[in-house]
Design an enzyme around this catalytic site. Structure first.
Site, PDB file in Angstrom:
ATOM      1  N   THR A   1      12.785  53.498  15.266  1.00 32.85           N
ATOM      2  CA  THR A   1      13.462  54.336  16.254  1.00 32.85           C
ATOM      3  C   THR A   1      14.920  53.902  16.342  1.00 32.85           C
ATOM      4  OG1 THR A   1      11.464  54.538  17.573  1.00 32.85           O
ATOM      5  CG2 THR A   1      13.551  54.886  18.722  1.00 32.85           C
TER       6      THR A   1
ATOM      7  N   ARG B   1       1.087  63.051  18.464  1.00 33.95           N
ATOM      8  CA  ARG B   1       1.231  61.653  18.873  1.00 33.95           C
ATOM      9  C   ARG B   1       2.635  61.389  19.410  1.00 33.95           C
ATOM     10  NH1 ARG B   1       4.851  57.186  17.376  1.00 33.95           N
ATOM     11  NH2 ARG B   1       3.699  55.243  17.633  1.00 33.95           N
ATOM     12  N   VAL B   2       2.690  60.697  20.515  1.00 29.53           N
ATOM     13  CA  VAL B   2       3.958  60.303  21.120  1.00 29.53           C
ATOM     14  C   VAL B   2       3.976  58.783  21.222  1.00 29.53           C
ATOM     15  CG1 VAL B   2       5.203  60.339  23.316  1.00 29.53           C
ATOM     16  CG2 VAL B   2       4.336  62.472  22.347  1.00 29.53           C
ATOM     17  N   GLY B   3       5.092  58.193  20.874  1.00 28.88           N
ATOM     18  CA  GLY B   3       5.237  56.739  20.960  1.00 28.88           C
ATOM     19  C   GLY B   3       5.944  56.325  22.237  1.00 28.88           C
ATOM     20  N   ASP B   4       6.558  55.147  22.213  1.00 29.07           N
ATOM     21  CA  ASP B   4       7.218  54.642  23.418  1.00 29.07           C
ATOM     22  C   ASP B   4       8.601  55.257  23.643  1.00 29.07           C
ATOM     23  OD1 ASP B   4       7.915  53.049  20.988  1.00 29.07           O
ATOM     24  OD2 ASP B   4       9.391  52.214  22.368  1.00 29.07           O
TER      25      ASP B   4
ATOM     26  N   THR C   1      12.260  49.370  19.681  1.00 36.78           N
ATOM     27  CA  THR C   1      11.736  49.956  18.447  1.00 36.78           C
ATOM     28  C   THR C   1      10.590  49.075  17.965  1.00 36.78           C
ATOM     29  OG1 THR C   1      12.231  50.552  16.146  1.00 36.78           O
ATOM     30  CG2 THR C   1      13.526  48.767  17.082  1.00 36.78           C
ATOM     31  N   GLY C   2       9.576  49.717  17.422  1.00 36.96           N
ATOM     32  CA  GLY C   2       8.416  48.950  16.983  1.00 36.96           C
ATOM     33  C   GLY C   2       7.176  49.809  17.061  1.00 36.96           C
TER      34      GLY C   2
ATOM     35  N   GLY D   1       4.959  51.713  18.977  1.00 36.32           N
ATOM     36  CA  GLY D   1       4.970  52.283  20.328  1.00 36.32           C
ATOM     37  C   GLY D   1       3.696  52.038  21.100  1.00 36.32           C
TER      38      GLY D   1
END
Lengths: 318, 318
Positions: A152, A180-183, A203-204, A206
């Site tokens: 990200t 799908r949604v991440g952080d 970033t990483g 999520g």
């Protein structure tokens, strides 16, 4: 007053180069964040943000993004959005609404159309090739597991008037489940900023980073008087340890943070690059190499490192 | 060991009544949360959760939900999901995946289909009537502004083995923009739980509640030694004040919190009901009336209050 920017990964360098001059001339933090991230979204060779980002399990690029104004805490975000040229622009526009600040999927695209934001097919030929290749591997007996690539761009800016802003943008996990949604669009998890204190971006992986809102916790630690380095160190590493004990596995965690004087720090449990620029320092890429948990060696990227990076991202996809 | 449940609004009572007996018999916290919220999702007269929930601007019911396991921080959530009978069941199932824990829109429905979760048309005749009426009002010159109704069920459970879990479910703002997601599926903002500490859940104007992850901050305050009442008081009210100063307007904020011994507290800036049950207390509804900021008078709901509530939610929609 001082001005400064910091962003995640080598790709942030392009954004800092594009936007730092405007901050030098008195431009506002929100504009700098938007301009920086748009530059990165538009660049076709970064394979995890904007155009050229890697697609989901169905071969469709779905993107997450957020924007937050540190003066008034107004924030906007999108999740699982398709065919929008600049998700960061959409996020910032959403941050200016009284309600409906976070929109997902088709509803977010509807809002973009209502506000005449440019549509764009976000799947590049290179990304399509990577996806085809992955599908072939899966057909040859591999299990469809998400690729461990999820970089990200998170970008923080401080302007001469003392305002701060933060933005994030990503196409998320390669081969992720549709929707799908991440952080990255989650306030506190993927980003947080308070102009009177400082900000942070993540970033990483999520899915693991949303198990505790560390971006918020970093800012809260500064609010309570910790300096930025102490704030990230006392926040990120203890949770990585705790998550290992409680859940048995820990993904990649990387954070950039900056206080409202432009002092910055990072925390990471993997090799991690980032870009910084301010009134004294022209935009510069650093590489952070973690040793034992909590110990990180940070050095400016060498020319050889930078050359190898560019060759790698621009290499033909076979 | 002790067992206990607490949930937001009068509707939570139905869930606590349904699930508390299982906790008494040694059932696990996660099952109790799922059972309690499913009961509420299925009840047609609650107009902000599950079947019978109020639709968005297009007349479509879109729901948000989340589930978190306090033992290992595993969480799952959905945003803007349509035609799923029990979003809480979907959220819990997602919490058990290694990645792809948060799914939105059509992708979330795809996952539900892949896992054979029941589909259901979620628009009730009553909700459709309310929507038709609102659309008529708008046509007669009203601006399309989101209705100030956004009651989320947030439910916390502590089981006899000391495990805790939390869940949320809501149809969100009436007349919201398609794709709008509130705080309910956002970890830290809408919910948080750590079995070694305690948990919290939120209801109110999601757009404002996501400006600081107060559910997390409440748990963090307990982690640092505050009792549950101090944790909510020192967390919620200072931010309501700060948000007023920094952004000029503040929506509705209500929180329930419980520590890992079953002690509970609430914070609210509006009239707010909640339900509690534990080994000493049969499921009971309380009504909280705020005075000046931070002062709340809490009393058991009178029979007259309970009767009036039931008459109101079941009244014919004209």
């Amino acid at each position: 007053m001082k001005y400064a920017m910091i962003g995640t990964w080598r790709m942030a360098q392009d954004g800092v180069v594009a936007a730092l001059p405007s901050l030098a001339q008195g431009g506002i933090a929100g504009d700098a964040v938007e301009q920086a991230i748009m530059t990165i979204e538009d660049y076709p060779y970064f394979k995890s943000v904007g155009y050229g980002g890697l697609p989901n399990e169905h071969g469709i690029v779905e993107m997450d993004s957020a924007f937050m104004n540190g003066d008034n805490f107004q924030l906007g975000a999108v999740g699982g959005v398709r065919n929008i040229a600049n998700p960061i622009k959409l996020s910032r526009l959403l941050s200016q609404q009284r309600v409906n600040n976070v929109l997902v999927g088709a509803g977010a695209e509807e809002f973009a159309d209502e506000h005449l934001l440019p549509r764009k097919g976000m799947l590049s030929a290179r990304a399509k090739k990577r996806w085809d290749k992955k599908v072939d591997q899966v057909k040859q007996g591999g299990r469809l597991t998400p690729y461990d690539g999820h970089d990200t761009v998170g970008m923080l800016a401080l302007d001469r008037s003392g305002s701060m802003a933060v933005g994030t943008s990503t196409s998320g996990l390669f081969m992720k489940h549709a929707g799908r949604v991440g952080d990255s669009p989650l306030a506190g998890n993927g980003f947080y900023v308070d102009s009177q204190v400082g900000g942070a971006a993540a970033t990483g992986l999520g899915e693991d980073m949303m198990k505790r809102p560390l971006c918020f916790e970093i800012v809260q630690a500064m609010e309570r008087g910790a300096n930025v380095q102490t704030a990230v160190d006392q926040t990120v590493y203890p949770f990585i340890e705790k998550l290992g004990q409680r859940n048995g596995q820990v993904g990649e965690f990387s954070y950039v943070a900056m206080d409202n004087q432009g002092n910055y720090a990072i925390a990471t449990n993997v090799e991690f690059s980032f870009a910084v620029g301010n009134e004294y320092l022209k935009p510069t890429v650093y590489v952070a190499i973690p040793g034992e948990l909590g110990k990180v060696e940070i050095k400016p990227a060498t020319q050889a490192w930078l050359d190898a990076y560019l060759a790698r991202v621009q290499a033909e996809v076979k």
